[in-house]
Design an enzyme around this catalytic site. Structure first.
Site, mmCIF file in Angstrom:
data_model
loop_
_atom_site.group_PDB
_atom_site.id
_atom_site.type_symbol
_atom_site.label_atom_id
_atom_site.label_comp_id
_atom_site.label_asym_id
_atom_site.label_seq_id
_atom_site.Cartn_x
_atom_site.Cartn_y
_atom_site.Cartn_z
ATOM 1 N N CYS A 113 11.897 4.117 4.114
ATOM 2 C CA CYS A 113 11.936 5.581 3.976
ATOM 3 C C CYS A 113 12.370 6.202 5.299
ATOM 4 O O CYS A 113 11.783 7.163 5.779
ATOM 5 C CB CYS A 113 10.585 6.138 3.522
ATOM 6 S SG CYS A 113 9.203 5.749 4.619
ATOM 7 N N ASP A 151 -1.489 -10.623 6.162
ATOM 8 C CA ASP A 151 -0.292 -10.292 6.935
ATOM 9 C C ASP A 151 0.906 -11.016 6.318
ATOM 10 O O ASP A 151 0.982 -12.245 6.344
ATOM 11 C CB ASP A 151 -0.494 -10.734 8.378
ATOM 12 C CG ASP A 151 0.673 -10.378 9.287
ATOM 13 O OD1 ASP A 151 1.744 -9.989 8.769
ATOM 14 O OD2 ASP A 151 0.525 -10.505 10.521
ATOM 15 N N ALA A 168 0.829 -1.213 0.000
ATOM 16 C CA ALA A 168 0.000 0.000 0.000
ATOM 17 C C ALA A 168 0.865 1.265 0.000
ATOM 18 O O ALA A 168 1.943 1.272 0.606
ATOM 19 C CB ALA A 168 -0.917 -0.001 1.219
ATOM 20 N N GLY A 200 2.047 2.523 -5.204
ATOM 21 C CA GLY A 200 2.913 3.240 -6.139
ATOM 22 C C GLY A 200 3.962 2.334 -6.750
ATOM 23 O O GLY A 200 4.143 2.290 -7.968
ATOM 24 N N LYS A 201 4.666 1.603 -5.896
ATOM 25 C CA LYS A 201 5.704 0.702 -6.411
ATOM 26 C C LYS A 201 5.078 -0.505 -7.110
ATOM 27 O O LYS A 201 5.615 -0.992 -8.107
ATOM 28 C CB LYS A 201 6.626 0.259 -5.270
ATOM 29 C CG LYS A 201 7.361 1.432 -4.606
ATOM 30 C CD LYS A 201 8.194 0.965 -3.437
ATOM 31 C CE LYS A 201 8.787 2.149 -2.674
ATOM 32 N NZ LYS A 201 7.752 2.922 -1.948
ATOM 33 N N ASP A 231 -1.196 -6.380 1.715
ATOM 34 C CA ASP A 231 -1.168 -5.500 2.875
ATOM 35 C C ASP A 231 -2.197 -6.042 3.859
ATOM 36 O O ASP A 231 -3.203 -6.613 3.443
ATOM 37 C CB ASP A 231 -1.488 -4.055 2.499
ATOM 38 C CG ASP A 231 -0.969 -3.072 3.541
ATOM 39 O OD1 ASP A 231 0.107 -2.493 3.324
ATOM 40 O OD2 ASP A 231 -1.641 -2.900 4.576
#
Length: 467
Positions: A373, A293, A244, A247-248, A266
């Site tokens: 990130c 999960d 989620a 994008g990737k 997700d």
């Protein structure tokens, strides 16, 4: 050029981060003064937006040049006729770079004020308008149509509905209120819709609301790099373990020419719904989504194996992307990070649990890409060192393209291993204000170099599973 104070952290988190960026390995290499300067630059740069807005073109539906032309017209209008360089990244051929103009020094703060939360404020600094749910406080007599100045309450101390706020706040720009104070604080139901239309932001970033929504995807530059590093091929079976908002996932499917299978998982249903919406919007059919999960995605045997979905048998996937849940300390702009040290440290065990599953699900000869990130050693280089020691079947590999810096010292990795990692470190950027006039003096190569450095904090490692 700095206009905001450095990011606010809890004292124990700042102490932890300080120790990370002044670890013994790093100090012995660059010296204590340079390590301290680097750390201070990091705290300062995190509170500012990146120098560029990056847009990924959905090449499944349109060519880059066609979208570049269409967007150039739109940005020209948003920037009120001023011309800005609009670049295709030379190593990421589906990524467009648009400079963010600012910080602007000519804005006058107004009497009417609107206070928003820190998260809403961060979004405004990257080109968003203010939506009504994000408004915490307004001036006493604010009406729809009033010119207002918008501020971010970075410490979270403003009380909802307050008529005046004298605490720490950061000026974000000016706009026109779309609602009155009474609409906001005396409404019977939950608020929806636009609250303030920003017309004079302190950082002018392009807005893409309802602009070519099926042909472009707003994505930070390092996030676009990840999919190229994984390098999916048409016809392969790919797993995106923590996918989620997609994008990737959609980038992987696009690079595969929508041929093969991308399994996107997700564990939160609303997030899985968002992945499906993005896949449908971009008209990508090879993506299969599951609310599951990923720590439980490995089947013990054939009897436990799902019918086309999780859990999966060992060695089911050609390539796996583990864009792991993380402390998110690389996100920009971020003027206030509220998490405790316990919360920051909670991610390393989860990442290792996911990593163990990923290694077992990967075919021999397959590729695993791990990314976050965040900027901590514990979630990045330390995880690489742990993985190489724990899984003899894994080999660290060079990355292509390699547009970020090398890995950070402090986890005991060799210089050769650090060069194979890719760390986007906000402390490497030298903030410089960008104005319409100053942009004309930049060469394209200089702007690309600036975009590669002045972006969010991010980390990428690529592994191959030895036969």
């Amino acid at each position: 050029m700095s206009v905001f104070h450095k990011i606010k952290l809890r004292p124990e988190v700042e102490e932890y981060l300080h120790a990370t960026f002044k670890n013994d390995e790093l100090i012995s290499a660059v010296g204590p003064l340079e390590a301290e300067r680097k750390y201070e630059r990091l705290l300062n740069n995190l509170s500012h937006p990146p120098a560029f807005t990056t847009v990924r073109v959905n090449t499944h539906l349109a060519s880059v040049e066609h979208i570049r032309s269409r967007l150039s017209e739109e940005i020209h209008k948003q920037y009120k006729g001023f011309s800005v360089p609009f670049l295709v990244h030379p190593e990421l051929p589906d990524v467009l770079l648009i400079p963010n103009i600012g910080p602007r020094k000519d804005l006058q703060e107004l009497t009417n004020q609107v206070i928003v939360g820190a998260q809403c404020g961060n979004a405004v600094l990257r080109g968003a308008h203010v939506y009504a749910p994000g408004i915490i406080s307004t001036s006493k007599f604010m009406k729809a149509g009033d010119a207002v100045s918008v501020y971010s309450d970075i410490e979270g101390k403003c009380k909802r509905g307050a008529k005046e706020f004298l605490g720490t706040k950061v000026f974000l720009g000016n706009g026109i209120s779309e609602v009155s104070r009474n609409d906001i604080f005396n409404s019977n139901g939950p608020l929806k819709g636009l609250g303030v239309k920003i017309i004079e932001p302190i950082y002018l970033s392009p807005s893409f609301d309802n602009v070519l929504s099926s042909c472009i995807f707003l994505q930070n530059l390092p996030s676009s790099v990840v999919s190229y590093v994984l390098n999916p091929q048409s016809g392969e079976k790919i797993l995106d373990m923590c996918a989620a908002p997609g994008g990737k996932t959609t980038h992987l499917a696009t690079l595969m020419h929508d041929e093969g299978e991308v399994i996107a998982m997700d564990k939160i249903a609303d997030k899985v719904k968002k992945i499906r919406q993005n896949a449908a919007l971009l008209k990508l059919n090879c993506i299969k989504t599951f609310c599951y999960d990923s720590t439980k995605a490995l089947a013990a045997d054939q009897t436990e194996c799902g019918q086309g979905g999780p859990p999966f048998l060992r060695e089911s996937f050609d390539r796996i992307l583990l864009d792991a849940p993380c402390s998110g300390m690389g996100q920009r702009p971020n003027m206030a990070y509220s998490w405790s040290l316990k919360e920051v440290n909670s991610y390393q065990p989860l990442q290792r649990k996911l990593f163990r599953v990923a290694v077992q699900l990967l075919k021999p000869g397959g590729i695993l890409v791990y990314s976050t990130c965040t900027i901590t050693l514990s979630e990045n280089e330390e995880q690489v060192a742990w993985a190489l020691q724990t899984f003899p079947c894994l080999r660290l590999e060079p990355q292509e393209p390699h547009v970020g810096g090398e890995g950070m010292m402090g986890a005991g990795l060799s210089p050769e291993q650090l060069k194979q990692l890719q760390r986007f470190d906000p402390s490497d950027a030298i903030l410089q204000g960008m104005e319409f006039t100053s942009l004309q003096g930049f060469e394209s190569e200089d702007l690309i170099e600036l975009a590669n450095k002045d972006c969010i904090g991010f980390f990428i490692a690529r592994f191959a599973k030895v036969q």
